[in-house]
Design an enzyme around this catalytic site. Structure first.
Site, PDB file in Angstrom:
ATOM      1  N   ARG A  88      -9.314   1.144   9.035  1.00  0.00           N
ATOM      2  CA  ARG A  88      -8.927  -0.240   9.320  1.00  0.00           C
ATOM      3  C   ARG A  88      -9.998  -0.978  10.096  1.00  0.00           C
ATOM      4  NH1 ARG A  88      -3.003   0.612   9.182  1.00  0.00           N
ATOM      5  NH2 ARG A  88      -1.879  -1.307   9.534  1.00  0.00           N
ATOM      6  N   ARG A  99      11.574  -1.024  10.606  1.00  0.00           N
ATOM      7  CA  ARG A  99      10.494  -0.668  11.528  1.00  0.00           C
ATOM      8  C   ARG A  99      10.514  -1.594  12.739  1.00  0.00           C
ATOM      9  NH1 ARG A  99       5.017   0.040   8.113  1.00  0.00           N
ATOM     10  NH2 ARG A  99       4.243  -0.910  10.021  1.00  0.00           N
ATOM     11  N   ARG A 144      12.064  -6.065   4.881  1.00  0.00           N
ATOM     12  CA  ARG A 144      12.112  -4.704   4.347  1.00  0.00           C
ATOM     13  C   ARG A 144      12.883  -3.735   5.231  1.00  0.00           C
ATOM     14  NH1 ARG A 144       5.624  -3.132   4.556  1.00  0.00           N
ATOM     15  NH2 ARG A 144       5.491  -2.895   6.822  1.00  0.00           N
ATOM     16  N   LYS A 154       0.834  -1.218   0.000  1.00  0.00           N
ATOM     17  CA  LYS A 154       0.000   0.000   0.000  1.00  0.00           C
ATOM     18  C   LYS A 154       0.866   1.265   0.000  1.00  0.00           C
ATOM     19  CE  LYS A 154      -2.128  -0.935   3.911  1.00  0.00           C
ATOM     20  NZ  LYS A 154      -1.455  -2.189   4.327  1.00  0.00           N
ATOM     21  N   ARG A 161      -0.268  -8.429  13.662  1.00  0.00           N
ATOM     22  CA  ARG A 161      -0.820  -7.468  12.694  1.00  0.00           C
ATOM     23  C   ARG A 161      -1.720  -8.185  11.693  1.00  0.00           C
ATOM     24  NH1 ARG A 161       4.632  -4.892  10.872  1.00  0.00           N
ATOM     25  NH2 ARG A 161       3.407  -3.686   9.404  1.00  0.00           N
TER      26      ARG A 161
HETATM   27  P1  AMP Z   1       1.045   0.535   9.123  1.00  0.00           P
HETATM   28  O1  AMP Z   1       2.224   1.429   8.914  1.00  0.00           O
HETATM   29  O2  AMP Z   1      -0.148   0.972   8.332  1.00  0.00           O
HETATM   30  O3  AMP Z   1       1.377  -0.916   8.953  1.00  0.00           O
HETATM   31  O4  AMP Z   1       0.623   0.719  10.667  1.00  0.00           O
HETATM   32  C1  AMP Z   1       1.509   0.398  11.714  1.00  0.00           C
HETATM   33  C2  AMP Z   1       0.742   0.315  13.017  1.00  0.00           C
HETATM   34  O5  AMP Z   1       0.137   1.573  13.307  1.00  0.00           O
HETATM   35  C3  AMP Z   1      -0.415  -0.680  13.038  1.00  0.00           C
HETATM   36  O6  AMP Z   1       0.015  -1.999  13.319  1.00  0.00           O
HETATM   37  C4  AMP Z   1      -1.289  -0.097  14.137  1.00  0.00           C
HETATM   38  O7  AMP Z   1      -0.752  -0.365  15.426  1.00  0.00           O
HETATM   39  C5  AMP Z   1      -1.141   1.397  13.901  1.00  0.00           C
HETATM   40  N1  AMP Z   1      -2.157   1.926  12.949  1.00  0.00           N
HETATM   41  C6  AMP Z   1      -1.911   2.508  11.736  1.00  0.00           C
HETATM   42  N2  AMP Z   1      -3.061   2.884  11.161  1.00  0.00           N
HETATM   43  C7  AMP Z   1      -4.060   2.523  12.011  1.00  0.00           C
HETATM   44  C8  AMP Z   1      -5.477   2.639  11.964  1.00  0.00           C
HETATM   45  N3  AMP Z   1      -6.115   3.179  10.920  1.00  0.00           N
HETATM   46  N4  AMP Z   1      -6.169   2.156  13.028  1.00  0.00           N
HETATM   47  C9  AMP Z   1      -5.560   1.619  14.092  1.00  0.00           C
HETATM   48  N5  AMP Z   1      -4.226   1.466  14.191  1.00  0.00           N
HETATM   49  C10 AMP Z   1      -3.476   1.918  13.162  1.00  0.00           C
END
Ligand code: AMP
Length: 218
Positions: A88, A161, A127, A13, A172
């Protein structure tokens, strides 16, 4: 144009949103990036979400809805945006719909990037990115041409990360299947969803999504 990129962690994404935002002159909004910036800055929100993110759980709907609500009011969002990692949950999707309604805006489409679970763990745990410019790399699929030197900016420092480890990735994925997958039905019912094959080549996926976007923008 306003669209959502939906998909499991590691679906691509972020990569696709970066490319498409540039091409269509849209703002790329990643709640994950915004939350990581808050954690790095040790802001009150950052302190609240740090442990939740490290566990791989979702942070509370209220926090991310507030962040998005403020951000889409900024002038640089006026031409439209690509949401990456938001919504989400169904509650977040409903809140987004209310926010857009209040502003007289519409959501144009939702692109689901489909990738099999088996491929995701390898994709995510391999990554890393350039500290200076954020360019993304992968231990197996995409290392810099000159070892240790970023192709884009010549930076020599790279980072991973904190949540890209096997244990956290499993949480996740559980969060994705439990809380995010219902959005596929949610947006299918609203006739907004297009699914693309996230196992295809990166450039091919970009062109496929760009084609959908071009059709929408007429
Ligand atoms: P991402 O970078 O999108 O993989 O997000 C990393 C982490 O941020 C996720 O595992 C959640 O802990 C938190 N996070 C990001 N976006 C959301 C969202 N829309 N709702 C809830 N938690 C989020």
């Amino acid at each position: 144009m306003r669209l959502i990129l939906l998909g499991p962690p590691g679906a691509g994404k972020g990569t696709q949103a970066t490319r498409l935002a540039k091409r269509f002159n849209l703002l790329h909004l990643s709640t994950g990036d915004m939350l990581r910036a808050a954690v790095t800055a040790r802001s009150p929100i950052g302190l609240k979400v740090k442990n939740v993110m490290e566990r791989g759980d979702l942070v509370s709907d209220d926090i991310v809805i507030d962040i998005i609500s403020e951000r889409i009011d900024e002038p640089d969002a006026a031409n439209g945006f690509i949401l990456d990692g938001f919504p989400r949950t169904v509650a977040q999707a409903e809140a987004l719909s209310d926010l857009l309604d209040e502003k007289g805006l519409t959501l144009d489409c939702v692109i689901a990037i489909a990738v099999e679970d088996e491929a995701l763990i390898e994709r995510i745990t391999g990554r890393y990115s350039c500290v200076k410019c954020g360019a993304g790399y992968h231990d197996v699929y995409h290392n810099p041409v000159v070892e240790g030197v970023c192709d884009t900016c010549d930076g020599t420092e790279f980072k991973r990360r904190a949540d890209d480890n096997v244990e956290t990735v499993k949480s996740r994925l559980l969060a994705y299947h439990g809380q995010t997958v219902p959005l596929i039905d949610h947006y299918t019912l609203r006739k907004l969803l297009t699914t693309v094959d996230g196992m295809a080549n990166i450039d091919h996926i970009t062109e496929e999504i760009a084609g959908v976007m071009a059709e929408i923008s007429g």
